[in-house]
Design a protein around this motif. Sequence first.
Motif, PDB file in Angstrom:
ATOM      1  N   ASN A  14       0.805  -1.221   0.000  1.00 32.76           N
ATOM      2  CA  ASN A  14       0.000   0.000   0.000  1.00 32.76           C
ATOM      3  C   ASN A  14       0.841   1.277   0.000  1.00 32.76           C
ATOM      4  O   ASN A  14       0.299   2.370  -0.017  1.00 32.76           O
ATOM      5  CB  ASN A  14      -0.932   0.024   1.219  1.00 32.76           C
ATOM      6  N   LEU A  15       2.154   1.118   0.026  1.00 36.38           N
ATOM      7  CA  LEU A  15       3.025   2.291   0.023  1.00 36.38           C
ATOM      8  C   LEU A  15       3.202   2.816  -1.394  1.00 36.38           C
ATOM      9  O   LEU A  15       3.211   2.043  -2.356  1.00 36.38           O
ATOM     10  CB  LEU A  15       4.397   1.938   0.593  1.00 36.38           C
ATOM     11  N   PRO A  16       3.360   4.141  -1.558  1.00 35.85           N
ATOM     12  CA  PRO A  16       3.662   4.696  -2.881  1.00 35.85           C
ATOM     13  C   PRO A  16       4.973   4.121  -3.411  1.00 35.85           C
ATOM     14  O   PRO A  16       5.883   3.815  -2.642  1.00 35.85           O
ATOM     15  CB  PRO A  16       3.795   6.203  -2.609  1.00 35.85           C
ATOM     16  N   LYS A  17       5.063   3.952  -4.713  1.00 36.47           N
ATOM     17  CA  LYS A  17       6.236   3.306  -5.303  1.00 36.47           C
ATOM     18  C   LYS A  17       7.529   4.061  -5.021  1.00 36.47           C
ATOM     19  O   LYS A  17       8.597   3.446  -4.944  1.00 36.47           O
ATOM     20  CB  LYS A  17       6.047   3.158  -6.815  1.00 36.47           C
ATOM     21  N   ASN A  18       7.441   5.384  -4.844  1.00 36.42           N
ATOM     22  CA  ASN A  18       8.664   6.154  -4.630  1.00 36.42           C
ATOM     23  C   ASN A  18       9.283   5.926  -3.256  1.00 36.42           C
ATOM     24  O   ASN A  18      10.467   6.232  -3.050  1.00 36.42           O
ATOM     25  CB  ASN A  18       8.387   7.654  -4.821  1.00 36.42           C
ATOM     26  N   ILE A  19       8.512   5.383  -2.309  1.00 32.68           N
ATOM     27  CA  ILE A  19       9.087   5.097  -0.987  1.00 32.68           C
ATOM     28  C   ILE A  19       9.046   3.607  -0.662  1.00 32.68           C
ATOM     29  O   ILE A  19       9.540   3.193   0.384  1.00 32.68           O
ATOM     30  CB  ILE A  19       8.357   5.885   0.127  1.00 32.68           C
ATOM     31  N   ARG A  20       8.473   2.813  -1.565  1.00 31.47           N
ATOM     32  CA  ARG A  20       8.338   1.385  -1.325  1.00 31.47           C
ATOM     33  C   ARG A  20       9.691   0.699  -1.189  1.00 31.47           C
ATOM     34  O   ARG A  20       9.912  -0.120  -0.291  1.00 31.47           O
ATOM     35  CB  ARG A  20       7.546   0.751  -2.466  1.00 31.47           C
ATOM     36  N   ASN A  21      10.637   1.051  -2.079  1.00 33.70           N
ATOM     37  CA  ASN A  21      11.960   0.426  -2.040  1.00 33.70           C
ATOM     38  C   ASN A  21      12.696   0.734  -0.741  1.00 33.70           C
ATOM     39  O   ASN A  21      13.416  -0.114  -0.202  1.00 33.70           O
ATOM     40  CB  ASN A  21      12.808   0.879  -3.234  1.00 33.70           C
ATOM     41  N   LYS A  22      12.512   1.959  -0.241  1.00 32.23           N
ATOM     42  CA  LYS A  22      13.160   2.327   1.025  1.00 32.23           C
ATOM     43  C   LYS A  22      12.641   1.459   2.167  1.00 32.23           C
ATOM     44  O   LYS A  22      13.421   0.996   3.008  1.00 32.23           O
ATOM     45  CB  LYS A  22      12.896   3.806   1.339  1.00 32.23           C
ATOM     46  N   ALA A  23      11.330   1.247   2.190  1.00 28.94           N
ATOM     47  CA  ALA A  23      10.733   0.421   3.245  1.00 28.94           C
ATOM     48  C   ALA A  23      11.208  -1.029   3.130  1.00 28.94           C
ATOM     49  O   ALA A  23      11.488  -1.684   4.139  1.00 28.94           O
ATOM     50  CB  ALA A  23       9.207   0.488   3.152  1.00 28.94           C
ATOM     51  N   ILE A  24      11.307  -1.538   1.891  1.00 26.86           N
ATOM     52  CA  ILE A  24      11.747  -2.915   1.673  1.00 26.86           C
ATOM     53  C   ILE A  24      13.173  -3.109   2.162  1.00 26.86           C
ATOM     54  O   ILE A  24      13.473  -4.032   2.929  1.00 26.86           O
ATOM     55  CB  ILE A  24      11.644  -3.291   0.183  1.00 26.86           C
ATOM     56  N   VAL A  25      14.068  -2.231   1.731  1.00 23.80           N
ATOM     57  CA  VAL A  25      15.491  -2.358   2.092  1.00 23.80           C
ATOM     58  C   VAL A  25      15.684  -2.170   3.589  1.00 23.80           C
ATOM     59  O   VAL A  25      16.403  -2.941   4.238  1.00 23.80           O
ATOM     60  CB  VAL A  25      16.344  -1.338   1.307  1.00 23.80           C
ATOM     61  N   ALA A  26      15.041  -1.140   4.163  1.00 20.61           N
ATOM     62  CA  ALA A  26      15.188  -0.878   5.598  1.00 20.61           C
ATOM     63  C   ALA A  26      14.606  -2.024   6.423  1.00 20.61           C
ATOM     64  O   ALA A  26      15.222  -2.490   7.393  1.00 20.61           O
ATOM     65  CB  ALA A  26      14.500   0.433   5.966  1.00 20.61           C
ATOM     66  N   GLY A  27      13.433  -2.492   6.035  1.00 17.14           N
ATOM     67  CA  GLY A  27      12.793  -3.576   6.774  1.00 17.14           C
ATOM     68  C   GLY A  27      13.610  -4.856   6.739  1.00 17.14           C
ATOM     69  O   GLY A  27      13.842  -5.488   7.769  1.00 17.14           O
ATOM     70  N   ILE A  28      14.070  -5.238   5.548  1.00 18.09           N
ATOM     71  CA  ILE A  28      14.853  -6.468   5.416  1.00 18.09           C
ATOM     72  C   ILE A  28      16.194  -6.333   6.114  1.00 18.09           C
ATOM     73  O   ILE A  28      16.664  -7.265   6.785  1.00 18.09           O
ATOM     74  CB  ILE A  28      15.059  -6.821   3.928  1.00 18.09           C
ATOM     75  N   GLY A  29      16.829  -5.156   5.988  1.00 19.58           N
ATOM     76  CA  GLY A  29      18.125  -4.945   6.637  1.00 19.58           C
ATOM     77  C   GLY A  29      18.037  -5.099   8.149  1.00 19.58           C
ATOM     78  O   GLY A  29      18.841  -5.812   8.759  1.00 19.58           O
ATOM     79  N   LEU A  30      17.067  -4.440   8.747  1.00 17.51           N
ATOM     80  CA  LEU A  30      16.895  -4.538  10.196  1.00 17.51           C
ATOM     81  C   LEU A  30      16.455  -5.937  10.617  1.00 17.51           C
ATOM     82  O   LEU A  30      16.850  -6.427  11.676  1.00 17.51           O
ATOM     83  CB  LEU A  30      15.873  -3.506  10.669  1.00 17.51           C
ATOM     84  N   ALA A  31      15.649  -6.581   9.771  1.00 16.44           N
ATOM     85  CA  ALA A  31      15.203  -7.941  10.073  1.00 16.44           C
ATOM     86  C   ALA A  31      16.374  -8.921  10.070  1.00 16.44           C
ATOM     87  O   ALA A  31      16.446  -9.832  10.897  1.00 16.44           O
ATOM     88  CB  ALA A  31      14.145  -8.388   9.062  1.00 16.44           C
ATOM     89  N   ILE A  32      17.305  -8.740   9.140  1.00 13.74           N
ATOM     90  CA  ILE A  32      18.484  -9.612   9.076  1.00 13.74           C
ATOM     91  C   ILE A  32      19.346  -9.437  10.319  1.00 13.74           C
ATOM     92  O   ILE A  32      19.876 -10.407  10.874  1.00 13.74           O
ATOM     93  CB  ILE A  32      19.306  -9.317   7.811  1.00 13.74           C
ATOM     94  N   VAL A  33      19.505  -8.179  10.771  1.00 16.98           N
ATOM     95  CA  VAL A  33      20.267  -7.930  12.003  1.00 16.98           C
ATOM     96  C   VAL A  33      19.611  -8.653  13.175  1.00 16.98           C
ATOM     97  O   VAL A  33      20.283  -9.293  13.992  1.00 16.98           O
ATOM     98  CB  VAL A  33      20.353  -6.412  12.284  1.00 16.98           C
ATOM     99  N   ALA A  34      18.279  -8.542  13.252  1.00 17.24           N
ATOM    100  CA  ALA A  34      17.542  -9.223  14.328  1.00 17.24           C
ATOM    101  C   ALA A  34      17.688 -10.730  14.201  1.00 17.24           C
ATOM    102  O   ALA A  34      17.831 -11.438  15.197  1.00 17.24           O
ATOM    103  CB  ALA A  34      16.067  -8.825  14.281  1.00 17.24           C
ATOM    104  N   ARG A  35      17.664 -11.245  12.949  1.00 21.28           N
ATOM    105  CA  ARG A  35      17.788 -12.695  12.728  1.00 21.28           C
ATOM    106  C   ARG A  35      19.175 -13.193  13.143  1.00 21.28           C
ATOM    107  O   ARG A  35      19.298 -14.278  13.719  1.00 21.28           O
ATOM    108  CB  ARG A  35      17.547 -12.993  11.249  1.00 21.28           C
ATOM    109  N   ILE A  36      20.205 -12.412  12.828  1.00 19.73           N
ATOM    110  CA  ILE A  36      21.570 -12.800  13.226  1.00 19.73           C
ATOM    111  C   ILE A  36      21.669 -12.884  14.737  1.00 19.73           C
ATOM    112  O   ILE A  36      22.208 -13.847  15.300  1.00 19.73           O
ATOM    113  CB  ILE A  36      22.604 -11.791  12.670  1.00 19.73           C
ATOM    114  N   THR A  37      21.126 -11.858  15.419  1.00 26.92           N
ATOM    115  CA  THR A  37      21.137 -11.851  16.882  1.00 26.92           C
ATOM    116  C   THR A  37      20.374 -13.049  17.437  1.00 26.92           C
ATOM    117  O   THR A  37      20.828 -13.713  18.382  1.00 26.92           O
ATOM    118  CB  THR A  37      20.499 -10.552  17.412  1.00 26.92           C
TER     119      THR A  37
END
Length: 227
Positions: A35-58
């Motif tokens: 539901n996010l506008p395409k111009n900010i969708r990629n930012k949410a994807i990268v930020a979400g996955i990046g932080l999720a990977i850090v949490a997964r490593i921990t």
Amino acid sequence: MSLDMEFIIPLLTIISIDIILGGDNAIVVALACRNLPKNIRNKAIVAGIGLAIVARITLTLLAVYILNIPFLMAIGGALLLYISFHLLTEMGDERDIEGKTTIFSAIKTIIIADIVMGFDNVLAVAGAAHGNKTLVIIGLLVSVPIIIWGSKIILYAIERFPIIIYIGAGILAYTAAKMIIHEPMFDPLFSHHPFVSTMLQILAIVAVIALGWFFNHFKKNNFEFKM
């Protein structure tokens, strides 16, 4: 040479595990960001996955301690059921999708869902790594682009075929049911009664999709009535 193979084979095993189990993660990312506008969708994807990977490593590094918590898998499965319903009913038609709250909400959903779904992954990766933390980190980092591109493909498919939203929610509900079934405290019930396990998975899928459809249908009719 043998030393290299002792490192390469477990690494390839971990990467394979992350790829196989990464499908659910890509679905969550796609549903959370649809539901996010395409111009900010990629930012949410990268930020979400990046932080999720850090949490997964921990989570993986602390697996020995975390996975001994009673009913952890069952609680995680119940939480994932709620997340799958929430993602299905979060249509976003009447929300300010350009507000920061929604972006942060999408990122928060990605992180929470990844941690919840990470329990099975943690068990598999921890076993394949044989205590080698470097292998765990490298394997998870390699899985990042796979999840990113996978989520983008799913987002593209959702825009063309909205029914995929319900399919994705059903897959997440199935994953949630499997987590509950794998709860060690429930082992006497599910291991000796396979029929109960099967029925739980079917019930979870049907309940999430049916309740989600009724909720969306009611919300749509209510909105049209007000108009």
